[in-house]
Design a protein around this motif. Sequence first.
Motif, PDB file in Angstrom:
ATOM      1  N   LEU A  55     -40.087 -48.246 -67.359  1.00 51.12           N
ATOM      2  CA  LEU A  55     -41.374 -47.572 -67.209  1.00 51.12           C
ATOM      3  C   LEU A  55     -42.073 -47.462 -68.563  1.00 51.12           C
ATOM      4  O   LEU A  55     -43.268 -47.739 -68.681  1.00 51.12           O
ATOM      5  CB  LEU A  55     -41.178 -46.191 -66.592  1.00 51.12           C
ATOM      6  N   HIS A  56     -41.324 -47.091 -69.580  1.00 48.86           N
ATOM      7  CA  HIS A  56     -41.900 -46.983 -70.922  1.00 48.86           C
ATOM      8  C   HIS A  56     -42.375 -48.348 -71.421  1.00 48.86           C
ATOM      9  O   HIS A  56     -43.465 -48.472 -71.991  1.00 48.86           O
ATOM     10  CB  HIS A  56     -40.887 -46.373 -71.895  1.00 48.86           C
ATOM     11  N   LEU A  57     -41.572 -49.374 -71.199  1.00 48.84           N
ATOM     12  CA  LEU A  57     -41.949 -50.729 -71.599  1.00 48.84           C
ATOM     13  C   LEU A  57     -43.238 -51.156 -70.906  1.00 48.84           C
ATOM     14  O   LEU A  57     -44.151 -51.690 -71.550  1.00 48.84           O
ATOM     15  CB  LEU A  57     -40.827 -51.717 -71.274  1.00 48.84           C
ATOM     16  N   ALA A  58     -43.345 -50.939 -69.610  1.00 49.96           N
ATOM     17  CA  ALA A  58     -44.549 -51.325 -68.864  1.00 49.96           C
ATOM     18  C   ALA A  58     -45.773 -50.587 -69.401  1.00 49.96           C
ATOM     19  O   ALA A  58     -46.854 -51.176 -69.527  1.00 49.96           O
ATOM     20  CB  ALA A  58     -44.359 -51.052 -67.377  1.00 49.96           C
ATOM     21  N   ARG A  62     -48.898 -52.539 -71.165  1.00 55.65           N
ATOM     22  CA  ARG A  62     -50.228 -52.436 -70.558  1.00 55.65           C
ATOM     23  C   ARG A  62     -51.236 -51.787 -71.508  1.00 55.65           C
ATOM     24  O   ARG A  62     -52.323 -52.308 -71.709  1.00 55.65           O
ATOM     25  CB  ARG A  62     -50.124 -51.649 -69.258  1.00 55.65           C
ATOM     26  N   THR A  63     -50.872 -50.679 -72.097  1.00 55.02           N
ATOM     27  CA  THR A  63     -51.837 -49.935 -72.907  1.00 55.02           C
ATOM     28  C   THR A  63     -52.118 -50.594 -74.247  1.00 55.02           C
ATOM     29  O   THR A  63     -53.211 -50.462 -74.781  1.00 55.02           O
ATOM     30  CB  THR A  63     -51.389 -48.485 -73.147  1.00 55.02           C
ATOM     31  N   GLN A  64     -51.139 -51.302 -74.786  1.00 56.67           N
ATOM     32  CA  GLN A  64     -51.332 -51.957 -76.082  1.00 56.67           C
ATOM     33  C   GLN A  64     -51.622 -53.451 -75.928  1.00 56.67           C
ATOM     34  O   GLN A  64     -51.656 -54.178 -76.911  1.00 56.67           O
ATOM     35  CB  GLN A  64     -50.110 -51.726 -76.970  1.00 56.67           C
ATOM     36  N   SER A  71     -43.070 -59.673 -77.679  1.00 56.99           N
ATOM     37  CA  SER A  71     -41.923 -59.134 -76.945  1.00 56.99           C
ATOM     38  C   SER A  71     -40.735 -58.773 -77.836  1.00 56.99           C
ATOM     39  O   SER A  71     -40.073 -57.760 -77.609  1.00 56.99           O
ATOM     40  CB  SER A  71     -41.488 -60.074 -75.828  1.00 56.99           C
ATOM     41  N   GLY A  72     -40.441 -59.569 -78.842  1.00 54.49           N
ATOM     42  CA  GLY A  72     -39.316 -59.262 -79.729  1.00 54.49           C
ATOM     43  C   GLY A  72     -39.505 -57.943 -80.448  1.00 54.49           C
ATOM     44  O   GLY A  72     -38.588 -57.118 -80.532  1.00 54.49           O
ATOM     45  N   PHE A  73     -40.710 -57.715 -80.957  1.00 56.44           N
ATOM     46  CA  PHE A  73     -41.013 -56.463 -81.663  1.00 56.44           C
ATOM     47  C   PHE A  73     -40.998 -55.281 -80.707  1.00 56.44           C
ATOM     48  O   PHE A  73     -40.477 -54.211 -81.027  1.00 56.44           O
ATOM     49  CB  PHE A  73     -42.378 -56.559 -82.354  1.00 56.44           C
ATOM     50  N   VAL A  74     -41.566 -55.478 -79.528  1.00 57.38           N
ATOM     51  CA  VAL A  74     -41.619 -54.412 -78.528  1.00 57.38           C
ATOM     52  C   VAL A  74     -40.202 -54.019 -78.111  1.00 57.38           C
ATOM     53  O   VAL A  74     -39.870 -52.838 -78.028  1.00 57.38           O
ATOM     54  CB  VAL A  74     -42.461 -54.838 -77.303  1.00 57.38           C
TER      55      VAL A  74
END
Length: 143
Positions: A55-58, A62-64, A71-74
């Motif tokens: 949920l946090h990842l989504a 979406r917001t950023q 994806s690697g940094f996220v």
Amino acid sequence: LLRNREKIQFPFCLMSVNITRIAIQALREECLSRECNRQQKVIPVVNSFYAATFLHLAHIWRTQQKTISDSGFVLKDLEVLAKKSPRRLLKTLEIYLAGVSKGQSSLLGAKKCCGPQAPYSKDLTFTGVCDLQPHSSEGTWLI
């Protein structure tokens, strides 16, 4: 792929594998021990932790307006947060699910209320593999 109105593509399967890895590592490194002991359960805590992390990842994606190149940094930032503050992620999931059950959130996306506890502001739609269309002769797929 997960996408919203802005057509931001989300590599769902790839992220799922990575979040599974994060959840297993958090369990092995005893980051979830306090919550497992509090609830006297392991599998439900790990399942909730997985959902909360996703949920946090989504939300971040979406917001950023992240892309696959981010994806690697996220994932690295997500892993640090997940191991450092698992209870915070779990609490966010609880708040989100409470909103869903009260009709303040949709199951796939958005909080419909305002304030600091309402970070999820847009509905999400999921595209299944059956919805993919081949793109010309290049062998790539469009959604």
